[in-house]
Scaffold this motif. Sequence first.
Motif, PDB file in Angstrom:
ATOM      1  N   THR A  10      20.327   3.866  30.194  1.00 38.39           N
ATOM      2  CA  THR A  10      20.674   5.196  29.706  1.00 38.39           C
ATOM      3  C   THR A  10      22.174   5.265  29.508  1.00 38.39           C
ATOM      4  N   THR A  11      22.543   5.809  28.395  1.00 36.55           N
ATOM      5  CA  THR A  11      23.958   6.020  28.120  1.00 36.55           C
ATOM      6  C   THR A  11      24.161   7.489  27.810  1.00 36.55           C
ATOM      7  N   PRO A  12      25.264   8.036  28.225  1.00 39.54           N
ATOM      8  CA  PRO A  12      25.490   9.442  27.930  1.00 39.54           C
ATOM      9  C   PRO A  12      25.639   9.646  26.424  1.00 39.54           C
ATOM     10  N   VAL A  13      24.942  10.629  25.926  1.00 37.82           N
ATOM     11  CA  VAL A  13      25.009  10.954  24.507  1.00 37.82           C
ATOM     12  C   VAL A  13      25.901  12.170  24.357  1.00 37.82           C
ATOM     13  N   MET A  14      26.926  12.021  23.579  1.00 31.77           N
ATOM     14  CA  MET A  14      27.842  13.124  23.340  1.00 31.77           C
ATOM     15  C   MET A  14      27.501  13.728  21.987  1.00 31.77           C
ATOM     16  N   ASP A  15      26.943  14.916  22.008  1.00 30.57           N
ATOM     17  CA  ASP A  15      26.600  15.621  20.779  1.00 30.57           C
ATOM     18  C   ASP A  15      27.814  16.401  20.311  1.00 30.57           C
ATOM     19  N   SER A  16      28.308  16.034  19.155  1.00 32.84           N
ATOM     20  CA  SER A  16      29.507  16.715  18.653  1.00 32.84           C
ATOM     21  C   SER A  16      29.204  18.157  18.254  1.00 32.84           C
ATOM     22  N   LYS A  17      27.935  18.478  18.029  1.00 28.05           N
ATOM     23  CA  LYS A  17      27.582  19.832  17.630  1.00 28.05           C
ATOM     24  C   LYS A  17      27.147  20.699  18.808  1.00 28.05           C
ATOM     25  N   ALA A  18      27.246  20.179  20.013  1.00 32.23           N
ATOM     26  CA  ALA A  18      26.856  20.948  21.192  1.00 32.23           C
ATOM     27  C   ALA A  18      27.752  22.179  21.301  1.00 32.23           C
ATOM     28  N   ASN A  19      27.139  23.322  21.529  1.00 25.97           N
ATOM     29  CA  ASN A  19      27.883  24.569  21.599  1.00 25.97           C
ATOM     30  C   ASN A  19      28.382  24.781  23.018  1.00 25.97           C
ATOM     31  N   LYS A  20      29.678  24.914  23.142  1.00 21.20           N
ATOM     32  CA  LYS A  20      30.280  25.118  24.453  1.00 21.20           C
ATOM     33  C   LYS A  20      30.198  26.572  24.892  1.00 21.20           C
ATOM     34  N   PHE A  21      29.731  27.433  24.023  1.00 16.19           N
ATOM     35  CA  PHE A  21      29.697  28.861  24.307  1.00 16.19           C
ATOM     36  C   PHE A  21      28.279  29.402  24.385  1.00 16.19           C
ATOM     37  N   GLY A  22      27.341  28.606  24.807  1.00 11.59           N
ATOM     38  CA  GLY A  22      25.968  29.062  24.939  1.00 11.59           C
ATOM     39  C   GLY A  22      25.374  29.457  23.600  1.00 11.59           C
ATOM     40  N   HIS A  23      24.900  30.684  23.514  1.00 14.19           N
ATOM     41  CA  HIS A  23      24.290  31.191  22.285  1.00 14.19           C
ATOM     42  C   HIS A  23      25.350  31.645  21.276  1.00 14.19           C
ATOM     43  N   LEU A  24      26.567  31.837  21.732  1.00 16.90           N
ATOM     44  CA  LEU A  24      27.640  32.353  20.879  1.00 16.90           C
ATOM     45  C   LEU A  24      28.413  31.216  20.224  1.00 16.90           C
ATOM     46  N   ASP A  25      28.909  31.475  19.023  1.00 15.54           N
ATOM     47  CA  ASP A  25      29.868  30.556  18.434  1.00 15.54           C
ATOM     48  C   ASP A  25      31.268  31.032  18.841  1.00 15.54           C
ATOM     49  N   ILE A  26      32.298  30.384  18.371  1.00 12.47           N
ATOM     50  CA  ILE A  26      33.655  30.688  18.835  1.00 12.47           C
ATOM     51  C   ILE A  26      34.055  32.131  18.524  1.00 12.47           C
ATOM     52  N   TRP A  27      33.722  32.630  17.329  1.00 17.07           N
ATOM     53  CA  TRP A  27      34.112  34.004  16.969  1.00 17.07           C
ATOM     54  C   TRP A  27      33.284  35.027  17.724  1.00 17.07           C
ATOM     55  N   GLY A  28      32.020  34.753  17.937  1.00 19.69           N
ATOM     56  CA  GLY A  28      31.194  35.645  18.745  1.00 19.69           C
ATOM     57  C   GLY A  28      31.693  35.708  20.176  1.00 19.69           C
ATOM     58  N   PHE A  29      32.116  34.556  20.705  1.00 22.21           N
ATOM     59  CA  PHE A  29      32.671  34.488  22.053  1.00 22.21           C
ATOM     60  C   PHE A  29      33.947  35.328  22.151  1.00 22.21           C
ATOM     61  N   ILE A  30      34.836  35.161  21.184  1.00 17.41           N
ATOM     62  CA  ILE A  30      36.103  35.908  21.199  1.00 17.41           C
ATOM     63  C   ILE A  30      35.850  37.406  21.082  1.00 17.41           C
ATOM     64  N   LEU A  31      34.968  37.806  20.174  1.00 13.95           N
ATOM     65  CA  LEU A  31      34.684  39.236  20.001  1.00 13.95           C
ATOM     66  C   LEU A  31      34.086  39.842  21.268  1.00 13.95           C
ATOM     67  N   LYS A  32      33.129  39.156  21.889  1.00 11.47           N
ATOM     68  CA  LYS A  32      32.531  39.676  23.132  1.00 11.47           C
ATOM     69  C   LYS A  32      33.575  39.782  24.234  1.00 11.47           C
ATOM     70  N   PHE A  33      34.435  38.768  24.349  1.00 15.16           N
ATOM     71  CA  PHE A  33      35.469  38.791  25.379  1.00 15.16           C
ATOM     72  C   PHE A  33      36.421  39.968  25.170  1.00 15.16           C
ATOM     73  N   VAL A  34      36.832  40.207  23.937  1.00 11.94           N
ATOM     74  CA  VAL A  34      37.739  41.324  23.638  1.00 11.94           C
ATOM     75  C   VAL A  34      37.036  42.658  23.884  1.00 11.94           C
ATOM     76  N   GLU A  35      35.741  42.753  23.566  1.00  9.53           N
ATOM     77  CA  GLU A  35      34.985  43.975  23.862  1.00  9.53           C
ATOM     78  C   GLU A  35      34.996  44.270  25.359  1.00  9.53           C
ATOM     79  N   VAL A  36      34.745  43.254  26.163  1.00 12.73           N
ATOM     80  CA  VAL A  36      34.744  43.428  27.622  1.00 12.73           C
ATOM     81  C   VAL A  36      36.119  43.878  28.095  1.00 12.73           C
ATOM     82  N   LEU A  37      37.140  43.223  27.615  1.00 12.70           N
ATOM     83  CA  LEU A  37      38.508  43.530  28.045  1.00 12.70           C
ATOM     84  C   LEU A  37      38.918  44.956  27.662  1.00 12.70           C
ATOM     85  N   LEU A  38      38.699  45.338  26.413  1.00 14.58           N
ATOM     86  CA  LEU A  38      39.120  46.673  25.959  1.00 14.58           C
ATOM     87  C   LEU A  38      38.306  47.794  26.603  1.00 14.58           C
TER      88      LEU A  38
END
Length: 182
Positions: A10-38
């Motif tokens: 077994t070798t570790p498979v690095m998926d370049s398309k793996a989402n680091k933000f769960g269900h959110l993409d980067i802009w969805g993550f930023i918008l949710k974070f700013v909503e929480v903060l404000l």
Amino acid sequence: MTDPPYNPTTTPVMDSKANKFGHLDIWGFILKFVEVLLSFVAFVLEEVVATCNSCGVLYFFEFVSCTAFLFTLLLFILLASPLHKKVGIGSWDRLDFGYTLLISLLFILASILFLADNSGSDLETGAGVFGLISALVFLANVAYLLLKRRDKIFKTTDKTPSTPPAQVTNPEEEKLRNGENA
């Protein structure tokens, strides 16, 4: 030198398309974070207000800002982590869209009412302005969801199949259903 007889299987498979933000993409993550903060800042500013002319409006703004902060934080944690896969919700996009639209409308209403009917202190004005800014970020998120995930939000599922599924029966099950003895 030759390869060792036992290579790792077994070798570790690095998926370049793996989402680091769960269900959110980067802009969805930023918008949710700013909503929480404000929404948190609006809630804290409202909490610091010592006196009120119309306390009902202040309490409504408090309810909306506190609800927006707590539920958006919960939604943010669920959507930005693998936890969303463990909760039995069918359409996260539809839930996120409906919730974000509702909170943005409530924030607009609460902020306008609070700004229109307060004693005019800087704290009350600041809380109302942060409420309006929060509402604008929530509305920006609604627009973003409409642009990026419209097909998933308004997805309609047809409950009636066009062709009936083929009936595969087991002869033993058929005998049991008909009441025959084996």
